[in-house]
Every structure is written in C-alpha cells, then in structure tokens.
Design a protein around this motif. Structure first.
Motif, PDB file in Angstrom:
ATOM      1  N   ALA A  56       8.527  -3.926   0.910  1.00 26.58           N
ATOM      2  CA  ALA A  56       8.024  -4.553   2.128  1.00 26.58           C
ATOM      3  C   ALA A  56       7.322  -3.477   2.947  1.00 26.58           C
ATOM      4  CB  ALA A  56       9.154  -5.173   2.932  1.00 26.58           C
ATOM      5  N   VAL A  57       6.206  -3.847   3.550  1.00 30.37           N
ATOM      6  CA  VAL A  57       5.490  -2.955   4.459  1.00 30.37           C
ATOM      7  C   VAL A  57       5.524  -3.610   5.834  1.00 30.37           C
ATOM      8  CG1 VAL A  57       3.271  -1.885   5.015  1.00 30.37           C
ATOM      9  CG2 VAL A  57       4.006  -2.055   2.629  1.00 30.37           C
ATOM     10  N   ASN A  58       6.101  -2.894   6.776  1.00 27.11           N
ATOM     11  CA  ASN A  58       6.265  -3.423   8.136  1.00 27.11           C
ATOM     12  C   ASN A  58       6.946  -4.787   8.122  1.00 27.11           C
ATOM     13  OD1 ASN A  58       5.040  -1.091   9.202  1.00 27.11           O
ATOM     14  ND2 ASN A  58       3.026  -1.970   8.820  1.00 27.11           N
ATOM     15  N   GLN A  59       7.968  -4.894   7.258  1.00 27.85           N
ATOM     16  CA  GLN A  59       8.845  -6.056   7.121  1.00 27.85           C
ATOM     17  C   GLN A  59       8.161  -7.285   6.536  1.00 27.85           C
ATOM     18  OE1 GLN A  59      11.102  -6.608  10.741  1.00 27.85           O
ATOM     19  NE2 GLN A  59      11.827  -4.503  10.706  1.00 27.85           N
ATOM     20  N   ASP A  60       7.015  -7.100   5.888  1.00 26.97           N
ATOM     21  CA  ASP A  60       6.354  -8.173   5.144  1.00 26.97           C
ATOM     22  C   ASP A  60       6.368  -7.810   3.666  1.00 26.97           C
ATOM     23  OD1 ASP A  60       5.607  -9.818   7.328  1.00 26.97           O
ATOM     24  OD2 ASP A  60       3.835  -8.581   7.706  1.00 26.97           O
ATOM     25  N   PHE A  61       6.722  -8.769   2.811  1.00 26.09           N
ATOM     26  CA  PHE A  61       6.722  -8.489   1.384  1.00 26.09           C
ATOM     27  C   PHE A  61       5.369  -7.928   0.965  1.00 26.09           C
ATOM     28  CE2 PHE A  61      10.340 -11.439   1.301  1.00 26.09           C
ATOM     29  CZ  PHE A  61      11.227 -10.661   0.583  1.00 26.09           C
ATOM     30  N   ALA A  62       5.405  -6.982   0.026  1.00 27.64           N
ATOM     31  CA  ALA A  62       4.195  -6.281  -0.390  1.00 27.64           C
ATOM     32  C   ALA A  62       4.121  -6.212  -1.907  1.00 27.64           C
ATOM     33  CB  ALA A  62       4.186  -4.874   0.203  1.00 27.64           C
ATOM     34  N   THR A  63       2.914  -5.989  -2.400  1.00 29.41           N
ATOM     35  CA  THR A  63       2.657  -5.798  -3.825  1.00 29.41           C
ATOM     36  C   THR A  63       2.154  -4.364  -4.018  1.00 29.41           C
ATOM     37  OG1 THR A  63       0.368  -6.526  -3.654  1.00 29.41           O
ATOM     38  CG2 THR A  63       2.027  -8.231  -4.089  1.00 29.41           C
ATOM     39  N   PRO A  64       2.034  -3.915  -5.268  1.00 30.00           N
ATOM     40  CA  PRO A  64       1.562  -2.544  -5.488  1.00 30.00           C
ATOM     41  C   PRO A  64       0.193  -2.243  -4.879  1.00 30.00           C
ATOM     42  CG  PRO A  64       2.582  -3.362  -7.482  1.00 30.00           C
ATOM     43  CD  PRO A  64       2.497  -4.531  -6.523  1.00 30.00           C
ATOM     44  N   ASP A  65      -0.638  -3.263  -4.691  1.00 30.87           N
ATOM     45  CA  ASP A  65      -1.958  -2.998  -4.124  1.00 30.87           C
ATOM     46  C   ASP A  65      -2.027  -3.191  -2.603  1.00 30.87           C
ATOM     47  OD1 ASP A  65      -1.657  -5.740  -4.344  1.00 30.87           O
ATOM     48  OD2 ASP A  65      -3.731  -6.104  -4.933  1.00 30.87           O
ATOM     49  N   THR A  66      -0.883  -3.451  -1.963  1.00 29.22           N
ATOM     50  CA  THR A  66      -0.841  -3.568  -0.508  1.00 29.22           C
ATOM     51  C   THR A  66      -1.148  -2.209   0.124  1.00 29.22           C
ATOM     52  OG1 THR A  66       0.785  -5.360  -0.598  1.00 29.22           O
ATOM     53  CG2 THR A  66       0.620  -4.136   1.480  1.00 29.22           C
ATOM     54  N   PRO A  67      -2.056  -2.168   1.083  1.00 35.05           N
ATOM     55  CA  PRO A  67      -2.378  -0.894   1.745  1.00 35.05           C
ATOM     56  C   PRO A  67      -1.206  -0.356   2.565  1.00 35.05           C
ATOM     57  CG  PRO A  67      -4.074  -2.544   2.193  1.00 35.05           C
ATOM     58  CD  PRO A  67      -2.926  -3.252   1.550  1.00 35.05           C
ATOM     59  N   VAL A  68      -1.083   0.964   2.601  1.00 37.72           N
ATOM     60  CA  VAL A  68      -0.132   1.654   3.480  1.00 37.72           C
ATOM     61  C   VAL A  68      -0.886   2.734   4.235  1.00 37.72           C
ATOM     62  CG1 VAL A  68       1.936   1.206   2.090  1.00 37.72           C
ATOM     63  CG2 VAL A  68       0.587   3.248   1.642  1.00 37.72           C
ATOM     64  N   ARG A  69      -0.399   3.017   5.443  1.00 38.30           N
ATOM     65  CA  ARG A  69      -1.049   4.054   6.259  1.00 38.30           C
ATOM     66  C   ARG A  69      -0.002   4.728   7.131  1.00 38.30           C
ATOM     67  NH1 ARG A  69      -2.584  -0.932   7.339  1.00 38.30           N
ATOM     68  NH2 ARG A  69      -4.576  -0.840   6.331  1.00 38.30           N
ATOM     69  N   ALA A  70      -0.393   5.814   7.736  1.00 37.31           N
ATOM     70  CA  ALA A  70       0.498   6.564   8.621  1.00 37.31           C
ATOM     71  C   ALA A  70       1.061   5.619   9.676  1.00 37.31           C
ATOM     72  CB  ALA A  70      -0.259   7.709   9.284  1.00 37.31           C
ATOM     73  N   GLY A  71       2.340   5.766   9.972  1.00 38.26           N
ATOM     74  CA  GLY A  71       2.993   4.941  10.968  1.00 38.26           C
ATOM     75  C   GLY A  71       3.645   3.692  10.413  1.00 38.26           C
ATOM     76  N   ASP A  72       3.370   3.348   9.148  1.00 40.35           N
ATOM     77  CA  ASP A  72       3.984   2.165   8.543  1.00 40.35           C
ATOM     78  C   ASP A  72       5.448   2.418   8.217  1.00 40.35           C
ATOM     79  OD1 ASP A  72       1.674   0.652   8.598  1.00 40.35           O
ATOM     80  OD2 ASP A  72       1.182   0.969   6.481  1.00 40.35           O
ATOM     81  N   GLU A  73       6.207   1.327   8.157  1.00 38.52           N
ATOM     82  CA  GLU A  73       7.566   1.350   7.628  1.00 38.52           C
ATOM     83  C   GLU A  73       7.501   0.684   6.262  1.00 38.52           C
ATOM     84  OE1 GLU A  73      11.479   0.105   9.713  1.00 38.52           O
ATOM     85  OE2 GLU A  73      10.812  -1.614   8.515  1.00 38.52           O
ATOM     86  N   VAL A  74       7.905   1.417   5.238  1.00 35.44           N
ATOM     87  CA  VAL A  74       7.852   0.916   3.869  1.00 35.44           C
ATOM     88  C   VAL A  74       9.270   0.900   3.319  1.00 35.44           C
ATOM     89  CG1 VAL A  74       6.869   1.239   1.579  1.00 35.44           C
ATOM     90  CG2 VAL A  74       5.552   1.929   3.592  1.00 35.44           C
ATOM     91  N   ALA A  75       9.723  -0.263   2.881  1.00 32.88           N
ATOM     92  CA  ALA A  75      11.076  -0.413   2.355  1.00 32.88           C
ATOM     93  C   ALA A  75      11.015  -0.755   0.873  1.00 32.88           C
ATOM     94  CB  ALA A  75      11.807  -1.507   3.102  1.00 32.88           C
ATOM     95  N   PHE A  76      11.866  -0.076   0.093  1.00 29.68           N
ATOM     96  CA  PHE A  76      11.997  -0.344  -1.333  1.00 29.68           C
ATOM     97  C   PHE A  76      13.409  -0.861  -1.575  1.00 29.68           C
ATOM     98  CE2 PHE A  76       8.618   2.874  -1.245  1.00 29.68           C
ATOM     99  CZ  PHE A  76       7.665   2.253  -2.040  1.00 29.68           C
ATOM    100  N   PHE A  77      13.524  -1.940  -2.373  1.00 28.15           N
ATOM    101  CA  PHE A  77      14.820  -2.567  -2.601  1.00 28.15           C
ATOM    102  C   PHE A  77      14.788  -3.322  -3.916  1.00 28.15           C
ATOM    103  CE2 PHE A  77      12.030  -4.930   0.184  1.00 28.15           C
ATOM    104  CZ  PHE A  77      11.952  -6.186  -0.407  1.00 28.15           C
ATOM    105  N   PRO A  78      15.973  -3.603  -4.489  1.00 28.12           N
ATOM    106  CA  PRO A  78      16.007  -4.380  -5.718  1.00 28.12           C
ATOM    107  C   PRO A  78      15.765  -5.853  -5.424  1.00 28.12           C
ATOM    108  CG  PRO A  78      18.227  -3.812  -5.029  1.00 28.12           C
ATOM    109  CD  PRO A  78      17.287  -3.127  -4.078  1.00 28.12           C
ATOM    110  N   PRO A  79      15.390  -6.620  -6.445  1.00 27.12           N
ATOM    111  CA  PRO A  79      15.237  -8.061  -6.236  1.00 27.12           C
ATOM    112  C   PRO A  79      16.563  -8.650  -5.749  1.00 27.12           C
ATOM    113  CG  PRO A  79      14.433  -7.430  -8.391  1.00 27.12           C
ATOM    114  CD  PRO A  79      15.122  -6.234  -7.808  1.00 27.12           C
ATOM    115  N   VAL A  80      16.476  -9.623  -4.894  1.00 24.10           N
ATOM    116  CA  VAL A  80      17.676 -10.262  -4.349  1.00 24.10           C
ATOM    117  C   VAL A  80      17.809 -11.624  -4.984  1.00 24.10           C
ATOM    118  CG1 VAL A  80      18.790 -11.094  -2.242  1.00 24.10           C
ATOM    119  CG2 VAL A  80      17.379  -9.031  -2.175  1.00 24.10           C
ATOM    120  N   THR A  81      19.010 -11.924  -5.446  1.00 25.07           N
ATOM    121  CA  THR A  81      19.256 -13.255  -6.011  1.00 25.07           C
ATOM    122  C   THR A  81      20.358 -13.921  -5.206  1.00 25.07           C
ATOM    123  OG1 THR A  81      20.859 -12.407  -7.606  1.00 25.07           O
ATOM    124  CG2 THR A  81      18.561 -12.555  -8.331  1.00 25.07           C
ATOM    125  N   GLY A  82      20.311 -15.193  -5.183  1.00 27.08           N
ATOM    126  CA  GLY A  82      21.354 -15.952  -4.472  1.00 27.08           C
ATOM    127  C   GLY A  82      22.041 -16.900  -5.419  1.00 27.08           C
ATOM    128  N   GLY A  83      23.013 -17.591  -4.902  1.00 27.71           N
ATOM    129  CA  GLY A  83      23.636 -18.538  -5.794  1.00 27.71           C
ATOM    130  C   GLY A  83      24.916 -19.042  -5.325  1.00 27.71           C
TER     131      GLY A  83
END
Length: 83
Positions: A56-83
């Motif tokens: 996620a970039v700035n709390q929005d889901f992102a893909t590998p081609d999503t732009p990032v820039r200085a000042g962004d918050e970038v979060a990496f996490f595993p896929p989440v499943t529910g059930g």
C-alpha cells in the motif's frame, strides 16, 4: 520515505518500520522492492517471493508499477485471508 513491514516481512527484515532515501531512479513500488531487497540479508529474504507480498502507498493498495516519491508511506504485508 517511511517503509512499514508487517507480519513475517517484519520478522525477516528485523524492524517494523524504517525511513529510507532511495537513490534516483527508484520511482515505483517494484523498483523500491528491488532496492530494499539489496539492503541486507533480512531484506533479501523478505522480498525473495514477491508474489506473496502486497503493498500500500499512503494507505491505498498498490501494484508494482504504482509510483512512489519522497514523503510517501509505503507498507509491505502478506496477503490477508478471512473466513
């Protein structure tokens, strides 16, 4: 740029978050992941299987081609499943 790691990514990297200044040319999530993977053996282990990582970039889901820039918050996490 503030980078957050969750679950097993945090365990492999060894920190929950870090502030980084990527070099010029690192302008997408994919390029950032490539650069982060080279920072330490823990980072390399965390980013070894990119198909099992979501972002996620700035709390929005992102893909590998999503732009990032200085000042962004970038979060990496595993896929989440529910059930």
């Amino acid at each position: 740029m503030r980078v957050l790691y969750f679950a097993w990514l945090r365990q492999r990297v060894g920190v929950a978050e870090e502030t980084v200044t990527p070099p010029e040319g690192v302008g997408t999530v994919g390029a950032l992941a490539d650069w982060l993977a080279g920072r330490s053996p823990g980072h390399s282990a965390a980013f070894a299987n990119r198909a099992s990582i979501r972002c996620a970039v700035n709390q929005d889901f992102a893909t590998p081609d999503t732009p990032v820039r200085a000042g962004d918050e970038v979060a990496f996490f595993p896929p989440v499943t529910g059930g």
